[in-house]
Write a protein that holds these residues in place. Structure first.
Motif, PDB file in Angstrom:
ATOM      1  N   TYR A  83       0.897  -1.165   0.000  1.00  0.00           N
ATOM      2  CA  TYR A  83       0.000   0.000   0.000  1.00  0.00           C
ATOM      3  C   TYR A  83       0.927   1.205   0.000  1.00  0.00           C
ATOM      4  CZ  TYR A  83      -2.932   3.722   2.020  1.00  0.00           C
ATOM      5  OH  TYR A  83      -3.568   4.919   2.256  1.00  0.00           O
ATOM      6  N   ILE A  84       0.966   1.915  -1.126  1.00  0.00           N
ATOM      7  CA  ILE A  84       1.875   3.048  -1.287  1.00  0.00           C
ATOM      8  C   ILE A  84       1.061   4.297  -1.571  1.00  0.00           C
ATOM      9  CG2 ILE A  84       3.819   3.969  -2.610  1.00  0.00           C
ATOM     10  CD1 ILE A  84       4.461   1.044  -3.408  1.00  0.00           C
ATOM     11  N   TYR A  85       1.265   5.321  -0.767  1.00  0.00           N
ATOM     12  CA  TYR A  85       0.499   6.546  -0.983  1.00  0.00           C
ATOM     13  C   TYR A  85       1.406   7.774  -0.936  1.00  0.00           C
ATOM     14  CZ  TYR A  85       0.750   7.438   4.019  1.00  0.00           C
ATOM     15  OH  TYR A  85       1.199   7.679   5.280  1.00  0.00           O
ATOM     16  N   PHE A  86       0.881   8.874  -1.437  1.00  0.00           N
ATOM     17  CA  PHE A  86       1.601  10.129  -1.610  1.00  0.00           C
ATOM     18  C   PHE A  86       1.116  11.126  -0.560  1.00  0.00           C
ATOM     19  CE2 PHE A  86       2.343  14.059  -4.273  1.00  0.00           C
ATOM     20  CZ  PHE A  86       3.712  13.889  -4.387  1.00  0.00           C
ATOM     21  N   THR A  87       2.025  11.806   0.112  1.00  0.00           N
ATOM     22  CA  THR A  87       1.586  12.765   1.119  1.00  0.00           C
ATOM     23  C   THR A  87       2.467  14.018   1.143  1.00  0.00           C
ATOM     24  OG1 THR A  87       0.894  12.992   3.426  1.00  0.00           O
ATOM     25  CG2 THR A  87       2.974  11.862   3.042  1.00  0.00           C
ATOM     26  N   TYR A  88       1.968  15.068   1.734  1.00  0.00           N
ATOM     27  CA  TYR A  88       2.640  16.360   1.841  1.00  0.00           C
ATOM     28  C   TYR A  88       3.080  16.875   0.471  1.00  0.00           C
ATOM     29  CZ  TYR A  88       2.610  15.796   6.860  1.00  0.00           C
ATOM     30  OH  TYR A  88       2.223  15.646   8.158  1.00  0.00           O
ATOM     31  N   GLY A  89       2.391  16.416  -0.577  1.00  0.00           N
ATOM     32  CA  GLY A  89       2.685  16.906  -1.908  1.00  0.00           C
ATOM     33  C   GLY A  89       4.023  16.486  -2.478  1.00  0.00           C
ATOM     34  N   MET A  90       4.762  15.626  -1.757  1.00  0.00           N
ATOM     35  CA  MET A  90       6.090  15.271  -2.271  1.00  0.00           C
ATOM     36  C   MET A  90       6.671  13.949  -1.813  1.00  0.00           C
ATOM     37  SD  MET A  90       8.208  18.040  -0.035  1.00  0.00           S
ATOM     38  CE  MET A  90       6.851  19.204   0.075  1.00  0.00           C
ATOM     39  N   HIS A  91       6.026  13.255  -0.876  1.00  0.00           N
ATOM     40  CA  HIS A  91       6.639  12.028  -0.360  1.00  0.00           C
ATOM     41  C   HIS A  91       5.781  10.790  -0.593  1.00  0.00           C
ATOM     42  CE1 HIS A  91       9.666  14.467   1.529  1.00  0.00           C
ATOM     43  NE2 HIS A  91       8.758  15.141   2.215  1.00  0.00           N
ATOM     44  N   TRP A  92       6.438   9.698  -1.032  1.00  0.00           N
ATOM     45  CA  TRP A  92       5.773   8.405  -1.114  1.00  0.00           C
ATOM     46  C   TRP A  92       6.062   7.637   0.163  1.00  0.00           C
ATOM     47  CZ3 TRP A  92       2.340   7.666  -4.771  1.00  0.00           C
ATOM     48  CH2 TRP A  92       2.464   8.362  -5.984  1.00  0.00           C
ATOM     49  N   LEU A  93       5.056   6.909   0.683  1.00  0.00           N
ATOM     50  CA  LEU A  93       5.252   6.090   1.880  1.00  0.00           C
ATOM     51  C   LEU A  93       4.814   4.661   1.571  1.00  0.00           C
ATOM     52  CD1 LEU A  93       5.379   9.020   3.088  1.00  0.00           C
ATOM     53  CD2 LEU A  93       4.393   8.048   5.136  1.00  0.00           C
ATOM     54  N   LEU A  94       5.623   3.702   2.056  1.00  0.00           N
ATOM     55  CA  LEU A  94       5.396   2.291   1.753  1.00  0.00           C
ATOM     56  C   LEU A  94       4.843   1.528   2.956  1.00  0.00           C
ATOM     57  CD1 LEU A  94       5.776  -0.352   0.087  1.00  0.00           C
ATOM     58  CD2 LEU A  94       8.150  -0.369   0.914  1.00  0.00           C
ATOM     59  N   PHE A 147      15.118   4.063  -2.429  1.00  0.00           N
ATOM     60  CA  PHE A 147      14.856   2.806  -3.138  1.00  0.00           C
ATOM     61  C   PHE A 147      14.186   3.018  -4.495  1.00  0.00           C
ATOM     62  CE2 PHE A 147      15.349  -1.070  -0.333  1.00  0.00           C
ATOM     63  CZ  PHE A 147      16.088  -0.435   0.646  1.00  0.00           C
ATOM     64  N   GLY A 148      13.780   4.241  -4.789  1.00  0.00           N
ATOM     65  CA  GLY A 148      13.085   4.489  -6.056  1.00  0.00           C
ATOM     66  C   GLY A 148      11.684   3.926  -6.075  1.00  0.00           C
ATOM     67  N   ILE A 149      11.037   3.881  -4.895  1.00  0.00           N
ATOM     68  CA  ILE A 149       9.685   3.330  -4.790  1.00  0.00           C
ATOM     69  C   ILE A 149       8.647   4.445  -4.947  1.00  0.00           C
ATOM     70  CG2 ILE A 149       8.040   2.247  -3.198  1.00  0.00           C
ATOM     71  CD1 ILE A 149      10.540   0.844  -1.924  1.00  0.00           C
ATOM     72  N   THR A 150       7.690   4.250  -5.863  1.00  0.00           N
ATOM     73  CA  THR A 150       6.627   5.245  -6.080  1.00  0.00           C
ATOM     74  C   THR A 150       5.276   4.544  -6.173  1.00  0.00           C
ATOM     75  OG1 THR A 150       6.537   5.160  -8.494  1.00  0.00           O
ATOM     76  CG2 THR A 150       8.233   6.574  -7.511  1.00  0.00           C
ATOM     77  N   GLY A 151       4.239   5.333  -6.329  1.00  0.00           N
ATOM     78  CA  GLY A 151       2.883   4.816  -6.421  1.00  0.00           C
ATOM     79  C   GLY A 151       2.659   3.871  -7.585  1.00  0.00           C
ATOM     80  N   ALA A 152       3.592   3.818  -8.512  1.00  0.00           N
ATOM     81  CA  ALA A 152       3.464   2.891  -9.639  1.00  0.00           C
ATOM     82  C   ALA A 152       3.410   1.455  -9.119  1.00  0.00           C
ATOM     83  CB  ALA A 152       4.634   3.058 -10.602  1.00  0.00           C
ATOM     84  N   LEU A 153       3.948   1.222  -7.910  1.00  0.00           N
ATOM     85  CA  LEU A 153       3.993  -0.132  -7.344  1.00  0.00           C
ATOM     86  C   LEU A 153       2.844  -0.401  -6.380  1.00  0.00           C
ATOM     87  CD1 LEU A 153       7.840  -0.291  -6.702  1.00  0.00           C
ATOM     88  CD2 LEU A 153       6.556  -1.738  -8.283  1.00  0.00           C
ATOM     89  N   ASN A 154       1.936   0.573  -6.208  1.00  0.00           N
ATOM     90  CA  ASN A 154       0.822   0.384  -5.289  1.00  0.00           C
ATOM     91  C   ASN A 154       0.013  -0.855  -5.666  1.00  0.00           C
ATOM     92  OD1 ASN A 154      -0.898   1.140  -3.136  1.00  0.00           O
ATOM     93  ND2 ASN A 154      -2.348   2.020  -4.604  1.00  0.00           N
ATOM     94  N   GLY A 155      -0.229  -1.714  -4.666  1.00  0.00           N
ATOM     95  CA  GLY A 155      -1.038  -2.903  -4.911  1.00  0.00           C
ATOM     96  C   GLY A 155      -0.269  -4.135  -5.340  1.00  0.00           C
ATOM     97  N   CYS A 156       1.028  -3.994  -5.607  1.00  0.00           N
ATOM     98  CA  CYS A 156       1.797  -5.154  -6.059  1.00  0.00           C
ATOM     99  C   CYS A 156       2.046  -6.127  -4.905  1.00  0.00           C
ATOM    100  CB  CYS A 156       3.127  -4.720  -6.672  1.00  0.00           C
ATOM    101  SG  CYS A 156       4.402  -4.286  -5.474  1.00  0.00           S
ATOM    102  N   THR A 190       9.548 -13.165  -8.059  1.00  0.00           N
ATOM    103  CA  THR A 190       9.851 -12.715  -9.424  1.00  0.00           C
ATOM    104  C   THR A 190       9.379 -11.285  -9.650  1.00  0.00           C
ATOM    105  OG1 THR A 190       7.754 -13.443 -10.378  1.00  0.00           O
ATOM    106  CG2 THR A 190       9.512 -15.085 -10.230  1.00  0.00           C
ATOM    107  N   GLY A 191       8.761 -10.698  -8.601  1.00  0.00           N
ATOM    108  CA  GLY A 191       8.253  -9.338  -8.723  1.00  0.00           C
ATOM    109  C   GLY A 191       9.341  -8.293  -8.579  1.00  0.00           C
ATOM    110  N   GLU A 192       8.928  -7.037  -8.611  1.00  0.00           N
ATOM    111  CA  GLU A 192       9.884  -5.938  -8.539  1.00  0.00           C
ATOM    112  C   GLU A 192      10.204  -5.547  -7.099  1.00  0.00           C
ATOM    113  OE1 GLU A 192       9.975  -1.323 -10.034  1.00  0.00           O
ATOM    114  OE2 GLU A 192       8.781  -2.737 -11.188  1.00  0.00           O
ATOM    115  N   LEU A 193       9.193  -5.731  -6.230  1.00  0.00           N
ATOM    116  CA  LEU A 193       9.346  -5.326  -4.832  1.00  0.00           C
ATOM    117  C   LEU A 193       8.888  -6.462  -3.923  1.00  0.00           C
ATOM    118  CD1 LEU A 193       9.977  -2.812  -2.979  1.00  0.00           C
ATOM    119  CD2 LEU A 193       7.529  -2.301  -3.101  1.00  0.00           C
ATOM    120  N   PHE A 194       9.745  -6.881  -2.979  1.00  0.00           N
ATOM    121  CA  PHE A 194       9.359  -7.963  -2.070  1.00  0.00           C
ATOM    122  C   PHE A 194      10.169  -7.870  -0.781  1.00  0.00           C
ATOM    123  CE2 PHE A 194      12.292  -9.358  -5.353  1.00  0.00           C
ATOM    124  CZ  PHE A 194      13.369  -9.836  -4.625  1.00  0.00           C
TER     125      PHE A 194
END
Length: 194
Positions: free
Chosen positions: A75-86, A136-145, A151-155
DNA sequence: AGCACGATTAACT
DNA sequence: GTTAATCGTGCTC
């Protein structure tokens, strides 16, 4: 010898237990065919619609849908207009709960982290929830993975469990406007460095 | 359609 | 200790 990826069942239990158990485990992001990884040192648990600090307090919305899904997802979300949280989704499908990853110790792919954390010294690369996503280069593009797919990108892989006398428990941070008893719930877990 | 605020960070005084 | 940066989300009108 390849490290064991934590299965979905690891996350399918009380979210507070999972937050504690995740200390010492290894977060891995495959980035440009390279492993960027770190040992989890700090977590927080957010449990259900009753927990007024949890995003699910507002019920099921577009943003919180992932938290209601099966355990072991990101579950990855965006907050304070600039930060992703995992976060790691926990407990059975239908119950919204997640563990926020607040800090990791850099392990593999340190060149990647250095490049993404311009000018900062190593100990400041990933010692915060927004910082670790940036490093780590983690963004909302990975939300729900899935975090249980090797074999995935994030684990997350099994690591060295942190002994009880090395774990500190304290109230969650960044939720100062939340009323009691949620404000003081000791659902933040920190692994001592020494 | 408009608004207040946020599971933060970095750069200040 | 204080504060600006910056925008998606959920709530109110």
């Amino acid at each position: 010898m390849s490290a064991q990826v934590l299965p979905e069942s690891f996350y399918d239990r009380d979210v507070v237990e999972v937050a504690r158990a995740l200390l010492g485990m290894r977060l891995v992001h495959r980035l440009d065919g390279q492993r960027v990884s770190g040992i989890i040192l700090e977590t927080e648990a957010y449990r259900g619609e009753a927990d007024l600090a949890c995003h699910a307090r507002a019920g099921r919305t577009p943003r919180t849908t992932v938290m209601y899904g099966p355990p072991g997802r990101a579950y990855i979300y965006f907050t304070y207009g600039m930060h992703w949280l995992l976060n790691c989704v926990c407990q059975p499908e239908g119950f919204p709960a997640a563990v926020l990853l607040r800090a990791v110790a850099p392990l593999e792919g340190q060149e990647q982290m250095q490049a993404r954390r311009a000018g900062q010294p190593p100990h400041l690369w990933s010692n915060g929830p927004g910082k670790l996503c940036q490093a780590f280069g983690i963004t909302g593009a990975l939300n729900g993975c899935s975090l249980s797919d090797p074999t995935g990108e994030l684990f997350i892989e099994a690591g060295q469990p942190v002994p009880e006398n090395m774990v500190k428990t304290m109230p969650r941070v960044g939720i100062s406007s939340v009323p009691e008893p949620w404000l003081s719930m000791p659902w933040r877990f920190v692994a001592q460095s020494d």
